[in-house]
Design a protein around this motif. Structure first.
Motif, PDB file in Angstrom:
ATOM      1  N   CYS A  17      -0.166  -5.967  -7.695  1.00 15.20           N
ATOM      2  CA  CYS A  17       1.161  -6.673  -7.060  1.00 15.20           C
ATOM      3  C   CYS A  17       2.032  -5.423  -6.739  1.00 15.20           C
ATOM      4  O   CYS A  17       3.013  -5.808  -5.913  1.00 15.20           O
ATOM      5  N   VAL A  18       2.060  -4.308  -7.149  1.00 12.76           N
ATOM      6  CA  VAL A  18       2.811  -3.179  -6.787  1.00 12.76           C
ATOM      7  C   VAL A  18       2.666  -3.141  -5.271  1.00 12.76           C
ATOM      8  O   VAL A  18       3.806  -2.723  -4.548  1.00 12.76           O
ATOM      9  N   LEU A  19       1.422  -3.007  -5.006  1.00 15.55           N
ATOM     10  CA  LEU A  19       1.340  -2.658  -3.573  1.00 15.55           C
ATOM     11  C   LEU A  19       1.694  -3.777  -2.488  1.00 15.55           C
ATOM     12  O   LEU A  19       2.322  -3.476  -1.616  1.00 15.55           O
ATOM     13  N   LEU A  20       1.568  -5.033  -3.001  1.00 18.82           N
ATOM     14  CA  LEU A  20       2.072  -6.263  -2.307  1.00 18.82           C
ATOM     15  C   LEU A  20       3.436  -6.380  -2.159  1.00 18.82           C
ATOM     16  O   LEU A  20       4.168  -6.726  -1.414  1.00 18.82           O
ATOM     17  N   LEU A  21       4.243  -5.936  -3.462  1.00 15.48           N
ATOM     18  CA  LEU A  21       5.434  -5.620  -3.565  1.00 15.48           C
ATOM     19  C   LEU A  21       6.081  -4.712  -2.378  1.00 15.48           C
ATOM     20  O   LEU A  21       7.202  -5.049  -1.840  1.00 15.48           O
ATOM     21  N   THR A  26       9.538  -3.984   1.275  1.00 16.88           N
ATOM     22  CA  THR A  26      10.033  -2.808   1.963  1.00 16.88           C
ATOM     23  C   THR A  26       9.427  -2.978   3.573  1.00 16.88           C
ATOM     24  O   THR A  26       9.839  -2.149   4.324  1.00 16.88           O
ATOM     25  N   LYS A  27       8.642  -3.959   3.867  1.00 19.74           N
ATOM     26  CA  LYS A  27       8.207  -4.216   5.114  1.00 19.74           C
ATOM     27  C   LYS A  27       7.412  -2.896   5.684  1.00 19.74           C
ATOM     28  O   LYS A  27       7.470  -2.606   6.826  1.00 19.74           O
ATOM     29  N   SER A  28       6.867  -2.112   4.766  1.00 21.91           N
ATOM     30  CA  SER A  28       6.048  -0.892   5.132  1.00 21.91           C
ATOM     31  C   SER A  28       4.963  -0.678   4.310  1.00 21.91           C
ATOM     32  O   SER A  28       4.606  -0.924   3.156  1.00 21.91           O
ATOM     33  N   CYS A  29       3.934  -0.177   5.015  1.00 23.44           N
ATOM     34  CA  CYS A  29       2.784   0.400   4.359  1.00 23.44           C
ATOM     35  C   CYS A  29       2.633   1.671   4.364  1.00 23.44           C
ATOM     36  O   CYS A  29       1.580   2.169   4.163  1.00 23.44           O
ATOM     37  N   ARG A  30       3.477   2.283   4.695  1.00 25.53           N
ATOM     38  CA  ARG A  30       3.664   4.099   4.757  1.00 25.53           C
ATOM     39  C   ARG A  30       3.176   4.685   3.601  1.00 25.53           C
ATOM     40  O   ARG A  30       3.513   4.240   2.367  1.00 25.53           O
ATOM     41  N   GLY A  31       2.117   5.528   3.813  1.00 27.41           N
ATOM     42  CA  GLY A  31       1.527   6.083   2.412  1.00 27.41           C
ATOM     43  C   GLY A  31       0.395   5.536   2.012  1.00 27.41           C
ATOM     44  O   GLY A  31      -0.324   6.145   1.042  1.00 27.41           O
ATOM     45  N   ILE A  32      -0.124   4.382   2.523  1.00 22.10           N
ATOM     46  CA  ILE A  32      -1.374   3.629   2.124  1.00 22.10           C
ATOM     47  C   ILE A  32      -2.369   3.640   3.089  1.00 22.10           C
ATOM     48  O   ILE A  32      -2.222   3.388   4.215  1.00 22.10           O
ATOM     49  N   SER A  33      -3.534   3.920   2.529  1.00 20.86           N
ATOM     50  CA  SER A  33      -4.714   4.034   3.303  1.00 20.86           C
ATOM     51  C   SER A  33      -5.324   2.759   3.381  1.00 20.86           C
ATOM     52  O   SER A  33      -5.972   2.100   2.575  1.00 20.86           O
ATOM     53  N   ASP A 147       6.477   7.785  -1.756  1.00 21.54           N
ATOM     54  CA  ASP A 147       7.501   6.947  -2.489  1.00 21.54           C
ATOM     55  C   ASP A 147       7.050   6.647  -3.865  1.00 21.54           C
ATOM     56  O   ASP A 147       5.671   6.563  -4.208  1.00 21.54           O
ATOM     57  N   ASN A 148       8.064   6.156  -4.794  1.00 24.64           N
ATOM     58  CA  ASN A 148       7.550   5.590  -6.088  1.00 24.64           C
ATOM     59  C   ASN A 148       6.454   4.688  -6.200  1.00 24.64           C
ATOM     60  O   ASN A 148       5.649   4.564  -6.947  1.00 24.64           O
ATOM     61  N   LEU A 149       6.673   3.683  -5.523  1.00 18.35           N
ATOM     62  CA  LEU A 149       5.694   2.253  -5.413  1.00 18.35           C
ATOM     63  C   LEU A 149       4.425   2.765  -4.997  1.00 18.35           C
ATOM     64  O   LEU A 149       3.481   2.499  -5.759  1.00 18.35           O
ATOM     65  N   THR A 150       4.151   3.749  -4.120  1.00 21.11           N
ATOM     66  CA  THR A 150       2.804   4.152  -3.788  1.00 21.11           C
ATOM     67  C   THR A 150       2.036   5.034  -4.882  1.00 21.11           C
ATOM     68  O   THR A 150       1.179   4.723  -5.306  1.00 21.11           O
ATOM     69  N   ALA A 151       3.082   5.890  -5.270  1.00 14.74           N
ATOM     70  CA  ALA A 151       2.578   6.649  -6.523  1.00 14.74           C
ATOM     71  C   ALA A 151       2.293   5.698  -7.890  1.00 14.74           C
ATOM     72  O   ALA A 151       1.172   6.083  -8.530  1.00 14.74           O
TER      73      ALA A 151
END
Lengths: 215, 10
Positions: A17-21, A26-33, A147-151
């Motif tokens: 859920c956090v990842l989808l949020l 944020t319309k961004s997947c920066r930092g996500i593999s 970013d916090n959401l990624t962490a």
């Protein structure tokens, strides 16, 4: 089902859920593999094949479908959404699929409980899940300013694994025939991979600073 | 083991 297992599953669900949020808000997947996400999709598809022939509970079935559907949704955003895909750190996300998939497949063929097609695939999914986080961890080491959401996404995934271990210990003492060494060893390996991350995660949290993993 | 493994976890 015990409380630790339920808490583990909820932590896993919350991580998704956090990842989808993050991606949707944020319309961004920066930092996500994307590599890790696609490996997870492969994990879910190979493990949850049993949706077609074995029924455990409505809870299990709903969770399985949810994990497959959300994994596909995340990949679709990262690969095909016009805005989101531009934020993907493609040049940094260089981990090779083959390095993880091939050894897991060989290991599943050699080390399994029964040499049947579905059991080998299930075993493969257990091994692959143990190492699927590696591209994400490598990407985070390369990324400044996580970013916090990624962490939090990665922290929730780590919590899920830790809670599953507690669940196994609990089941070991409460269920006489519960002996799953193959799952346990993989699970401990998987959880150990998060140790380094959690050290820096709690440190950043304590000092109220941004998470940064040393290269 | 001889017992069929039950995959009841996710």
């Amino acid at each position: 089902m015990n409380l630790f297992r339920l808490a583990g599953d909820m932590s896993h669900l919350l991580s998704v859920c956090v990842l989808l949020l993050k991606i949707r808000a944020t319309k961004s997947c920066r930092g996500i593999s994307l590599k890790t996400q696609e490996l997870y999709a492969l994990v879910f598809v190979t493990r949850y094949l049993d949706l077609f022939y074995s029924y455990i509970s409505l809870y299990n079935s709903i969770m399985k479908v949810t994990f497959i559907a959300t994994a596909v949704s995340i990949i679709r955003y990262m690969r095909f959404d016009k805005v989101v895909k531009q934020t993907y750190d493609k040049e940094q996300d260089t981990f090779r699929y083959a390095f993880l998939v091939a050894p897991c497949l060989v290991l599943a063929l050699v080390l399994n409980h029964r040499f049947t097609f579905t059991e080998v695939l299930w075993t493969f999914s257990i091994y692959l899940e143990a190492v699927a986080i590696l591209p994400q961890l490598v990407l985070m080491q390369r990324t400044q300013n996580i970013d916090n959401l990624t962490a939090n996404y990665v922290a929730l995934l780590g919590a899920y694994r830790g809670l599953y271990i507690v669940n196994w210990i609990y089941r070991y003492f409460t269920e006489p025939h519960y002996r799953q060494w193959l799952v346990w060893i993989s699970g401990v390996v998987q959880t150990a991979l998060y140790a380094d991350f959690f050290y820096f995660y709690t440190k950043a949290w304590k000092h109220n600073t941004r998470l940064q993993l040393p290269a | 083991g001889g017992k069929k493994e039950e995959h009841d976890e996710l």
